[in-house]
Design a protein around this motif. Structure first.
Motif, PDB file in Angstrom:
ATOM      1  N   ASP A 153      61.282  13.306  44.549  1.00  0.00           N
ATOM      2  CA  ASP A 153      60.133  14.124  44.161  1.00  0.00           C
ATOM      3  C   ASP A 153      59.732  15.109  45.251  1.00  0.00           C
ATOM      4  O   ASP A 153      58.861  15.958  45.026  1.00  0.00           O
ATOM      5  CB  ASP A 153      58.944  13.233  43.790  1.00  0.00           C
ATOM      6  CG  ASP A 153      58.564  12.292  44.920  1.00  0.00           C
ATOM      7  OD1 ASP A 153      59.460  11.669  45.491  1.00  0.00           O
ATOM      8  OD2 ASP A 153      57.356  12.172  45.214  1.00  0.00           O
ATOM      9  N   ARG A 158      63.646  18.659  45.068  1.00  0.00           N
ATOM     10  CA  ARG A 158      63.507  19.197  43.704  1.00  0.00           C
ATOM     11  C   ARG A 158      64.197  20.554  43.587  1.00  0.00           C
ATOM     12  O   ARG A 158      64.769  20.868  42.530  1.00  0.00           O
ATOM     13  CB  ARG A 158      62.026  19.314  43.325  1.00  0.00           C
ATOM     14  CG  ARG A 158      61.323  18.002  43.077  1.00  0.00           C
ATOM     15  CD  ARG A 158      60.119  18.167  42.181  1.00  0.00           C
ATOM     16  NE  ARG A 158      59.271  19.283  42.537  1.00  0.00           N
ATOM     17  CZ  ARG A 158      58.212  19.214  43.352  1.00  0.00           C
ATOM     18  NH1 ARG A 158      57.894  18.059  43.901  1.00  0.00           N
ATOM     19  NH2 ARG A 158      57.499  20.272  43.617  1.00  0.00           N
ATOM     20  N   LEU A 206      59.456  10.293  40.566  1.00  0.00           N
ATOM     21  CA  LEU A 206      59.681  11.529  39.810  1.00  0.00           C
ATOM     22  C   LEU A 206      58.674  11.677  38.675  1.00  0.00           C
ATOM     23  O   LEU A 206      58.194  12.781  38.389  1.00  0.00           O
ATOM     24  CB  LEU A 206      61.100  11.528  39.237  1.00  0.00           C
ATOM     25  CG  LEU A 206      62.234  11.800  40.226  1.00  0.00           C
ATOM     26  CD1 LEU A 206      63.584  11.476  39.586  1.00  0.00           C
ATOM     27  CD2 LEU A 206      62.220  13.257  40.689  1.00  0.00           C
ATOM     28  N   ILE A 207      58.334  10.569  38.033  1.00  0.00           N
ATOM     29  CA  ILE A 207      57.411  10.622  36.899  1.00  0.00           C
ATOM     30  C   ILE A 207      55.980  10.880  37.359  1.00  0.00           C
ATOM     31  O   ILE A 207      55.323  11.842  36.925  1.00  0.00           O
ATOM     32  CB  ILE A 207      57.491   9.316  36.086  1.00  0.00           C
ATOM     33  CG1 ILE A 207      58.839   9.207  35.373  1.00  0.00           C
ATOM     34  CG2 ILE A 207      56.347   9.235  35.067  1.00  0.00           C
ATOM     35  CD1 ILE A 207      59.090   7.853  34.724  1.00  0.00           C
ATOM     36  N   PHE A 212      58.979  15.769  36.859  1.00  0.00           N
ATOM     37  CA  PHE A 212      59.675  16.050  35.606  1.00  0.00           C
ATOM     38  C   PHE A 212      59.009  17.185  34.829  1.00  0.00           C
ATOM     39  O   PHE A 212      59.638  17.793  33.956  1.00  0.00           O
ATOM     40  CB  PHE A 212      59.757  14.798  34.744  1.00  0.00           C
ATOM     41  CG  PHE A 212      60.894  13.881  35.089  1.00  0.00           C
ATOM     42  CD1 PHE A 212      62.191  14.366  35.207  1.00  0.00           C
ATOM     43  CD2 PHE A 212      60.683  12.528  35.297  1.00  0.00           C
ATOM     44  CE1 PHE A 212      63.252  13.535  35.532  1.00  0.00           C
ATOM     45  CE2 PHE A 212      61.736  11.672  35.610  1.00  0.00           C
ATOM     46  CZ  PHE A 212      63.021  12.189  35.729  1.00  0.00           C
ATOM     47  N   THR A 217      64.557  20.935  31.942  1.00  0.00           N
ATOM     48  CA  THR A 217      64.932  19.880  30.989  1.00  0.00           C
ATOM     49  C   THR A 217      66.443  19.779  30.830  1.00  0.00           C
ATOM     50  O   THR A 217      66.947  18.781  30.311  1.00  0.00           O
ATOM     51  CB  THR A 217      64.301  20.153  29.612  1.00  0.00           C
ATOM     52  OG1 THR A 217      64.699  21.459  29.153  1.00  0.00           O
ATOM     53  CG2 THR A 217      62.780  20.093  29.693  1.00  0.00           C
ATOM     54  N   TYR A 258      58.651   9.769  29.479  1.00  0.00           N
ATOM     55  CA  TYR A 258      59.688  10.526  30.184  1.00  0.00           C
ATOM     56  C   TYR A 258      61.071   9.891  30.077  1.00  0.00           C
ATOM     57  O   TYR A 258      61.990  10.301  30.785  1.00  0.00           O
ATOM     58  CB  TYR A 258      59.302  10.685  31.660  1.00  0.00           C
ATOM     59  CG  TYR A 258      58.063  11.524  31.864  1.00  0.00           C
ATOM     60  CD1 TYR A 258      58.146  12.910  31.987  1.00  0.00           C
ATOM     61  CD2 TYR A 258      56.810  10.932  31.908  1.00  0.00           C
ATOM     62  CE1 TYR A 258      57.004  13.683  32.161  1.00  0.00           C
ATOM     63  CE2 TYR A 258      55.660  11.694  32.082  1.00  0.00           C
ATOM     64  CZ  TYR A 258      55.769  13.067  32.200  1.00  0.00           C
ATOM     65  OH  TYR A 258      54.629  13.824  32.365  1.00  0.00           O
ATOM     66  N   ARG A 261      64.342  11.933  29.839  1.00  0.00           N
ATOM     67  CA  ARG A 261      64.718  12.848  30.921  1.00  0.00           C
ATOM     68  C   ARG A 261      65.836  12.302  31.804  1.00  0.00           C
ATOM     69  O   ARG A 261      66.268  12.993  32.732  1.00  0.00           O
ATOM     70  CB  ARG A 261      63.483  13.173  31.784  1.00  0.00           C
ATOM     71  CG  ARG A 261      62.367  13.885  31.057  1.00  0.00           C
ATOM     72  CD  ARG A 261      62.793  15.247  30.526  1.00  0.00           C
ATOM     73  NE  ARG A 261      63.267  16.124  31.564  1.00  0.00           N
ATOM     74  CZ  ARG A 261      62.472  16.912  32.291  1.00  0.00           C
ATOM     75  NH1 ARG A 261      61.171  16.908  32.083  1.00  0.00           N
ATOM     76  NH2 ARG A 261      62.994  17.701  33.220  1.00  0.00           N
TER      77      ARG A 261
END
Length: 335
Positions: A153, A158, A206-207, A212, A217, A258, A261
């Motif tokens: 994250d 990223r 990440l969530i 995300f 996507t 999520y 993903r």
């Protein structure tokens, strides 16, 4: 039905002299001994005994035939990542490793699909290497789940993941450098406990960070070892998101929103755990993973999936169809 194993490691033949590209004293290299035995080395220290399937493609192919595996998506052994090294040296090292893996896979390009590794400690160099590797024939990239105290994250990582999406590079995430090792000195507990915790930490990071919401996507992510402890504790995370604003401050949706993903591999080794995994993720988000050729991996490849509660069509998804699509290798499917 084409059977694809997405979690299979290699350690190509690399000499002590070549290991000094990464580190003068304790760079990783392979000592090949007699009768198909060898030793993964860290400088002059022995790290782990290994067998020829780890570096000899013909031995590997023979074993794949015996196990009924048509295709392996191969990735380096995490000892080789080199994230603590000087970025310039790590970049040169990754280029060597990636070219060596590509050479291994060229032995049977219809059966061995290479993933590259990158100097993830430096975003620009990592992006350059994944672009070079993809142009040379790699199907994606294999990364560790963190670099020091920076998780996936982290803003710079990223950026790298976004670049992977733009390069159409699938990303396979493996836990490594496990947390709290000082509290787990025996019984391989860092592998039994730490790896599962690392993967859950990465997925929830990440969530809950909102990453995300910012990542494309189109990014294709797969996490090893059935997502670690994440599937089992998803309900706890959802409950916390609904009840505490501290949990949901950066994530507009609960963790369970999520699940579309990312993918997980099937390496959970227990029918009950596999049922939970498929209940949480759905069979369309799981791919066969064996952790070959290490002793903690699945010894009868695909048996857990074949003997599971899934319908024949769902088993076909997990055993191969999901992976063919995820890695963009549908052209390798057998008739």
């Amino acid at each position: 039905m084409t059977v694809v194993d997405v979690h299979a490691h290699v350690f190509p033949s690399i000499s002590r002299a070549e290991s000094r590209i990464l580190h003068a004293e304790d760079g990783p290299w392979l000592r090949e001994d007699d009768a198909g035995a060898g030793m993964m080395m860290s400088g002059s220290a022995e790290y782990r005994p290994v067998a020829a399937a780890l570096w000899d493609p013909q031995v590997r192919l023979n074993e794949m035939d015996r196990q009924g595996v048509d295709i392996q998506v191969v990735s380096s052994t995490p000892l080789m990542f080199g994230y603590a090294a000087d970025p310039g040296r790590a970049a040169e090292w990754c280029e060597l490793v990636n070219d060596r893996i590509l050479k291994m896979c060229a032995t049977a390009p219809d059966r061995l699909v290479p993933l590259c590794q990158v100097p993830l400690q430096d975003t620009e160099l990592a992006c350059e290497e994944v672009s070079r590797a993809m142009a040379n024939g790699h199907a994606g990239v294999h990364i560790g789940n963190h670099v020091g105290d920076r998780g996936l994250d982290d803003g710079r990582i990223r950026e790298f993941l976004t670049h992977c999406a733009h390069e159409n590079a699938a990303v396979f995430v493996h836990p490594w450098d496990m947390l709290a090792r000082e509290r787990m000195p025996r019984y391989m507990l860092p592998w039994l406990v730490g790896m599962a915790a690392e993967t859950q930490l990465t997925i929830l990071g990440l969530i809950l960070s909102g990453a995300f919401e910012q990542l494309p996507t189109s990014l294709r992510l797969c996490f090893a070892h059935g997502g670690g402890s994440f599937p089992y504790l998803l309900g706890r995370a959802d409950n916390a998101w609904h009840r505490r604003d501290l949990v949901r401050e950066d994530s507009p949706k609960p963790p369970s929103a999520y699940l579309d993903r990312f993918h997980l591999d099937s390496a959970v080794f227990d029918p009950g755990a596999f049922r939970l995994l498929t209940d949480v993720m759905g069979p369309e988000r799981i791919m066969l993973g064996t952790d070959y050729p290490f002793p903690l991996g699945e010894q009868e490849h695909g048996a857990l999936v074949r003997q599971s509660h899934l319908t024949p069509a769902e088993r076909d998804l997990v055993l191969g169809k999901n992976a063919l699509r995820f890695f963009g290798i549908e052209g390798l499917a057998t008739a």
